[in-house]
Design a protein around this motif. Structure first.
Motif, PDB file in Angstrom:
ATOM      1  N   ALA A 156      -2.868   6.525  -6.633  1.00 40.35           N
ATOM      2  CA  ALA A 156      -1.948   5.858  -6.220  1.00 40.35           C
ATOM      3  C   ALA A 156      -1.165   5.582  -6.786  1.00 40.35           C
ATOM      4  CB  ALA A 156      -1.686   5.703  -5.409  1.00 40.35           C
ATOM      5  N   THR A 157      -2.411   4.283  -7.317  1.00 36.75           N
ATOM      6  CA  THR A 157      -1.904   2.928  -8.531  1.00 36.75           C
ATOM      7  C   THR A 157      -1.536   3.409  -9.507  1.00 36.75           C
ATOM      8  OG1 THR A 157      -3.209   1.298  -7.268  1.00 36.75           O
ATOM      9  CG2 THR A 157      -2.754   0.935  -9.067  1.00 36.75           C
ATOM     10  N   ALA A 158      -2.723   4.448 -10.401  1.00 39.77           N
ATOM     11  CA  ALA A 158      -3.060   5.715 -11.340  1.00 39.77           C
ATOM     12  C   ALA A 158      -1.111   5.611 -11.192  1.00 39.77           C
ATOM     13  CB  ALA A 158      -3.854   6.025 -11.748  1.00 39.77           C
ATOM     14  N   ALA A 184     -16.768   5.055   1.471  1.00 41.01           N
ATOM     15  CA  ALA A 184     -15.023   4.954   1.775  1.00 41.01           C
ATOM     16  C   ALA A 184     -14.474   5.318   0.206  1.00 41.01           C
ATOM     17  CB  ALA A 184     -14.215   3.903   2.143  1.00 41.01           C
ATOM     18  N   SER A 185     -14.984   6.261  -0.442  1.00 42.39           N
ATOM     19  CA  SER A 185     -14.694   6.888  -1.839  1.00 42.39           C
ATOM     20  C   SER A 185     -13.732   7.714  -1.328  1.00 42.39           C
ATOM     21  CB  SER A 185     -15.692   7.385  -2.053  1.00 42.39           C
ATOM     22  OG  SER A 185     -16.989   6.959  -2.635  1.00 42.39           O
ATOM     23  N   GLY A 186     -13.319   8.221  -0.979  1.00 43.24           N
ATOM     24  CA  GLY A 186     -11.841   9.102  -0.254  1.00 43.24           C
ATOM     25  C   GLY A 186     -10.658   8.437  -0.461  1.00 43.24           C
ATOM     26  N   PRO A 187     -10.732   6.981   0.671  1.00 41.70           N
ATOM     27  CA  PRO A 187      -9.165   6.576   1.070  1.00 41.70           C
ATOM     28  C   PRO A 187      -9.492   5.589  -0.397  1.00 41.70           C
ATOM     29  CG  PRO A 187     -11.261   6.526   3.144  1.00 41.70           C
ATOM     30  CD  PRO A 187     -11.854   6.974   1.899  1.00 41.70           C
ATOM     31  N   MET A 188     -10.413   5.643  -0.882  1.00 43.83           N
ATOM     32  CA  MET A 188     -10.702   4.335  -2.040  1.00 43.83           C
ATOM     33  C   MET A 188      -9.867   5.023  -3.773  1.00 43.83           C
ATOM     34  SD  MET A 188     -11.377   1.166  -0.974  1.00 43.83           S
ATOM     35  CE  MET A 188     -12.154   0.306  -0.095  1.00 43.83           C
ATOM     36  N   LEU A 189     -10.651   5.677  -3.850  1.00 37.50           N
ATOM     37  CA  LEU A 189     -10.114   7.520  -4.184  1.00 37.50           C
ATOM     38  C   LEU A 189      -8.303   7.634  -4.735  1.00 37.50           C
ATOM     39  CD1 LEU A 189     -11.283   8.370  -7.423  1.00 37.50           C
ATOM     40  CD2 LEU A 189     -11.522  10.365  -6.184  1.00 37.50           C
ATOM     41  N   GLY A 190      -8.602   7.774  -2.894  1.00 33.85           N
ATOM     42  CA  GLY A 190      -6.535   7.593  -3.531  1.00 33.85           C
ATOM     43  C   GLY A 190      -5.771   6.825  -3.790  1.00 33.85           C
ATOM     44  N   PHE A 191      -6.192   5.610  -3.123  1.00 29.61           N
ATOM     45  CA  PHE A 191      -5.660   4.259  -3.543  1.00 29.61           C
ATOM     46  C   PHE A 191      -5.368   4.322  -5.022  1.00 29.61           C
ATOM     47  CE2 PHE A 191      -4.976   0.222  -4.158  1.00 29.61           C
ATOM     48  CZ  PHE A 191      -4.256  -0.411  -3.445  1.00 29.61           C
ATOM     49  N   GLY A 251       0.511  -1.725   0.325  1.00 25.13           N
ATOM     50  CA  GLY A 251      -0.518   0.069   0.225  1.00 25.13           C
ATOM     51  C   GLY A 251       0.833   1.131   0.531  1.00 25.13           C
ATOM     52  N   SER A 252       2.063   1.336   0.117  1.00 25.69           N
ATOM     53  CA  SER A 252       2.586   2.263   0.628  1.00 25.69           C
ATOM     54  C   SER A 252       3.780   2.829  -0.905  1.00 25.69           C
ATOM     55  CB  SER A 252       3.863   1.789   1.772  1.00 25.69           C
ATOM     56  OG  SER A 252       5.114   1.297   1.993  1.00 25.69           O
ATOM     57  N   GLY A 253       3.495   1.618  -1.859  1.00 26.32           N
ATOM     58  CA  GLY A 253       4.007   1.823  -3.146  1.00 26.32           C
ATOM     59  C   GLY A 253       5.127   1.152  -3.272  1.00 26.32           C
ATOM     60  N   ASP A 254       5.240  -0.327  -2.320  1.00 26.03           N
ATOM     61  CA  ASP A 254       6.596  -0.926  -2.463  1.00 26.03           C
ATOM     62  C   ASP A 254       6.133  -1.944  -3.544  1.00 26.03           C
ATOM     63  OD1 ASP A 254       8.175  -0.262  -0.243  1.00 26.03           O
ATOM     64  OD2 ASP A 254       7.224  -0.957   1.345  1.00 26.03           O
ATOM     65  N   VAL A 255       6.967  -2.625  -4.058  1.00 28.45           N
ATOM     66  CA  VAL A 255       6.544  -3.588  -5.110  1.00 28.45           C
ATOM     67  C   VAL A 255       7.700  -4.511  -4.948  1.00 28.45           C
ATOM     68  CG1 VAL A 255       7.199  -4.595  -7.526  1.00 28.45           C
ATOM     69  CG2 VAL A 255       6.448  -1.959  -7.041  1.00 28.45           C
ATOM     70  N   LEU A 256       6.710  -5.741  -4.313  1.00 25.58           N
ATOM     71  CA  LEU A 256       7.865  -7.144  -4.161  1.00 25.58           C
ATOM     72  C   LEU A 256       7.272  -7.970  -4.591  1.00 25.58           C
ATOM     73  CD1 LEU A 256       5.173  -7.285  -0.717  1.00 25.58           C
ATOM     74  CD2 LEU A 256       7.518  -6.056  -0.939  1.00 25.58           C
ATOM     75  N   THR A 257       8.381  -9.054  -5.091  1.00 23.26           N
ATOM     76  CA  THR A 257       8.548  -9.522  -6.323  1.00 23.26           C
ATOM     77  C   THR A 257       9.567 -11.384  -4.965  1.00 23.26           C
ATOM     78  OG1 THR A 257      11.355  -9.654  -6.087  1.00 23.26           O
ATOM     79  CG2 THR A 257       9.939  -8.564  -7.348  1.00 23.26           C
ATOM     80  N   TYR A 258       9.059 -12.138  -5.848  1.00 19.35           N
ATOM     81  CA  TYR A 258       9.170 -13.264  -5.482  1.00 19.35           C
ATOM     82  C   TYR A 258       9.921 -14.013  -6.853  1.00 19.35           C
ATOM     83  CZ  TYR A 258       8.845 -18.349  -3.149  1.00 19.35           C
ATOM     84  OH  TYR A 258       9.199 -19.335  -3.035  1.00 19.35           O
ATOM     85  N   ASN A 259      11.448 -14.798  -7.131  1.00 23.13           N
ATOM     86  CA  ASN A 259      11.674 -15.508  -7.981  1.00 23.13           C
ATOM     87  C   ASN A 259      12.117 -17.125  -7.462  1.00 23.13           C
ATOM     88  OD1 ASN A 259      12.516 -12.818  -8.720  1.00 23.13           O
ATOM     89  ND2 ASN A 259      14.334 -12.971  -7.746  1.00 23.13           N
ATOM     90  N   LEU A 260      11.311 -17.797  -8.372  1.00 21.40           N
ATOM     91  CA  LEU A 260      11.293 -18.944  -8.471  1.00 21.40           C
ATOM     92  C   LEU A 260      12.244 -19.865  -8.415  1.00 21.40           C
ATOM     93  CD1 LEU A 260       7.807 -18.686  -8.582  1.00 21.40           C
ATOM     94  CD2 LEU A 260       7.615 -20.719  -9.822  1.00 21.40           C
ATOM     95  N   GLY A 261      12.646 -20.713  -7.233  1.00 20.74           N
ATOM     96  CA  GLY A 261      13.843 -21.047  -7.799  1.00 20.74           C
ATOM     97  C   GLY A 261      14.947 -20.167  -7.679  1.00 20.74           C
TER      98      GLY A 261
END
Length: 506
Positions: free
Chosen positions: A481-483, A471-478, A54-64
Motif C-alpha cells: 500500500a505504501t508503494a 507478521a509477514s502478511g500484514p507487513m507486506l500488505g502495508f 495507515g488508511s492512506g491519509d496524508v497529514l500535514t503541519y504548516n509551521l506558523g
C-alpha cells in the motif's frame, strides 16, 4: 492540521535541550532515565502516527500557519511513519546497550543522541528540500559528535573523513537546491512535483542536472558505489552502539532517493520521468557485489559488518530501482530486516570482542570465548538474517526482491548479482564464525562485569526481525500500500497544496 505530525520532531528537540541544560546538574543515572523515557515516547508517537496514516491519509503541519508552498510544511504519510517507527525502535534498543557504560566519558552523549534522532525524524517528515538540507546538517553535526565519542586516533581520523566527505555533499545539495529554486521558484517538494512536469524545454537540461546533483548527494548518504568509501572506516572504529544506530543513516539516503525519485521525478514528471530509476538499478547491483567482496576481504568483524551494510544498501536500492510497486514494497520490507539485523550484529560483535582479550574482533585465532554456545547461536541467527538465508525474514525480503525483478527485463542481472553476493556473504560469515568460535587457542576468557544484561538489546533487535517474519502478511500488505501511494503521488500533492493544486508561479 494535526499536532501529531510535529510531535516526533519536537520531542527529541526538547529532550535534547533539557539534557544539554542539565548535563552538569543531574547525575548520570537520571540523565539515562530521561533519555530512555524520551525515546520510549518517540516509539509511542511513531505508532500513533502510523495508525493515523495507515488508511492512506496524508497529514500535514504548516509551521506558523503559513500555507504551502510559501511556508515550512511537515508531511506524514505511510512511508514517513514507517521510517519513524523503525528509527524509534532502533534508537530504544541501542540506547539500552549504551547506558551500560558507553555513554560515560562525556556529558554530551545523551543530548547529542536526542539531536541525532531529531535530525532523523525531521528528515523523514519534512516536505521542503531546503529544510531537508537543514536536517541533514543537524544529522552531520550530531553524528560526528557520536562518531568520535570516547576519543582515540582512529575515531578522530575516521570522523574527519566522514565530515569532509559529507560537507562536500552538503555543498552539492546547496548547488542543486539553489538551481531548482532559481529555475522553478520553489523548494516545496509537492510544488516541485507540479513544476518539474511543466518545465519548459530550454530549462530541462538545468533541472536534470540539479536532479542528478541531488541523486549524488543522496547516494553519498546511502553509501552507494562509488560514494561508499567513508562507511567501513567510520562504522568499524566508532563505539558499538553508535555503529548500531548508524544502521539507519544509510536508509536516510535511500529514503530520499525513493521520496524524490517518485514524487518529483516520478511517472508524471514529463521528459524527466523516472530520472533516478535508470541510475539506481545498475549502481545498486554494483554496490551489492563490491560490498560483498569487501566483506569477504575484511580482517575484522566490525569492518566486515560495515561492508555488509553496504551490501544491504545495494539490495535495497536495487529493489527501488525496479520502479514497480512490487519492487518498492520488497525494499521497504527488506529495510526493516537489514536495519535491525545489522544493528544487532554490531552490538554482538562488541560483546564478542570484549571476551577475546587483546585479539578483540580480529578474524584470527584467539582464546576460547566464555559462553561460546550462546554467542555463537546469536551469531548464526544474525548471519542468517544479514545474508538472507531461510527461514528468517532476511530470506523473505530477498525472495520478494527477486520475485519483483522477474517483471523487469534486467532480471538475469539482478538474479546473478543477488545470488553471487549472497554466496560471498555466506562464505565470509562462515569463515568468521569458524575463526571466532572453533579455531581457538588454549584458555577461556571470562565474561566482563555486567555483560549479561548487554545481551538484552541484541535479543530485542533479533526478536523484532522474528516478529517481522511472523507478521509477514500484514507487513507486506502495508508495504505494498505504501508503494502504491508513492507511485501515485497526487494524494500527497493535494494534501500539501490543496485539492485543486496546480503549483505556484515562479
Amino acid at each position: 492540521m494535526t499536532h501529531l505530525t510535529i510531535a516526533p520532531v519536537l520531542l527529541p528537540l526538547l529532550a535534547g535541550a533539557l539534557l544539554l541544560l542539565t548535563r552538569r546538574l543531574l547525575p548520570l543515572g537520571v540523565r539515562r532515565g530521561l533519555n530512555l523515557a524520551a525515546v520510549t515516547g518517540q516509539v509511542v508517537l511513531a505508532v500513533m502516527l502510523l495508525m493515523a496514516v495507515g488508511s492512506g491519509d496524508v497529514l500535514t503541519y504548516n509551521l506558523g500557519n503559513w500555507p504551502a508552498p510559501y511556508g515550512i510544511v511537515l508531511v506524514a504519510d505511510r512511508l514517513a511513519a514507517w521510517m519513524l517507527l523503525i528509527t524509534a525502535l532502533l534508537g530504544f534498543f541501542v540506547l539500552l546497550y549504551a547506558v551500560r557504560g558507553t555513554d560515560r566519558g562525556s556529558r554530551h552523549f545523551h543530548p547529542i543522541y536526542q539531536l541525532q534522532l531529531f535530525g532523523l525524524n525531521g528528515a523523514f517528515l519534512t516536505g521542503d528540500l531546503f529544510n531537508l538540507f537543514v536536517f541533514f546538517e543537524i544529522l552531520l553535526l550530531a553524528s560526528y559528535g557520536l562518531l568520535v565519542h570516547g576519543g582515540g586516533a582512529k575515531r578522530i581520523r575516521a570522523g574527519l573523513h566522514f565530515v569532509v566527505i559529507n560537507l562536500a555533499g552538503s555543498t552539492l545539495f546547496l548547488f542543486a537546491a539553489g538551481t531548482l529554486y532559481g529555475v522553478l521558484g520553489t523548494l516545496n517538494m509537492a510544488d516541485l512535483a507540479v513544476k518539474v512536469a511543466q518545465t519548459s524545454p530550454e530549462n530541462l537540461g538545468v533541472v536534470r542536472t540539479a536532479g542528478l546533483l541531488l541523486f549524488a548527494v543522496f547516494g553519498l548518504k546511502a553509501a552507494l558505489i562509488p560514494l561508499h568509501l567513508w562507511l567501513p572506516g567510520a562504522y568499524s572504529t566508532t563505539s558499538a552502539p553508535v555503529a548500531a544506530l548508524f544502521a539507519i543513516m544509510t536508509k536516510v539516503g535511500a529514503y530520499c532517493l525513493l521520496r524524490v525519485g517518485t514524487l518529483i521525478f516520478g511517472a508524471e514528471a514529463g521528459p524527466l520521468t523516472d530520472l533516478y530509476a535508470e541510475w539506481l538499478l545498475p549502481l545498486g547491483l554494483m554496490t551489492l557485489l563490491l560490498g560483498a567482496f569487501g566483506a569477504l576481504s575484511a580482517n575484522e568483524l566490525r569492518r566486515q559488518i560495515a561492508y555488509l551494510v553496504v551490501v544491504s544498501v545495494g539490495l535495497l536500492l536495487t529493489a527501488f530501482g525496479l520502479a514497480s510497486a512490487a519492487g518498492i514494497a520488497a525494499g521497504l520490507y527488506y529495510m526493516v530486516n537489514t536495519t535491525f539485523a545489522t544493528a544487532a550484529f554490531f552490538l554482538l560483535a562488541d560483546l564478542i570482542a570484549r571476551r577475546r582479550g587483546a585479539m578483540l574482533d580480529r578474524l584470527s585465532p584467539g582464546p576460547a570465548i566464555h559462553r561460546a554456545g550462546l554467542l555463537g547461536g546469536l551469531f548464526f541467527i544474525a548471519a542468517l538474517l544479514v545474508v538472507g538465508l531461510p527461514p528468517l525474514s532476511g530470506f523473505v525480503g530477498k525472495f520478494l526482491v527477486l520475485s519483483a525483478a522477474f517483471e523487469d527485463r534486467s532480471w538475469p542481472w539482478v538474479m546473478a548479482a543477488v545470488l553471487t553476493s549472497g554466496l560471498l556473504g555466506m562464505i565470509a560469515l562462515g569463515r568468521s564464525g569458524s575463526l571466532l568460535f572453533f579455531n581457538t587457542t588454549a584458555g577461556v576468557e571470562r565474561d566482563p562485569p555486567g555483560e549479561r544484561m548487554a545481551l538484552m538489546p541484541v535479543f530485542g533487535l533479533l526478536a523484532l526481525c522474528v516478529g517481522l517474519l511472523a507478521a509477514s502478511g500484514p507487513m507486506l500488505g502495508f508495504c505494498t500500500a505504501t508503494a502504491e501511494q508513492l507511485l501515485h503521488p497526487q494524494g500527497y500533492i493535494s494534501a500539501v497544496l490543496g485539492p485543486t493544486s496546480g503549483g505556484t508561479n515562479p
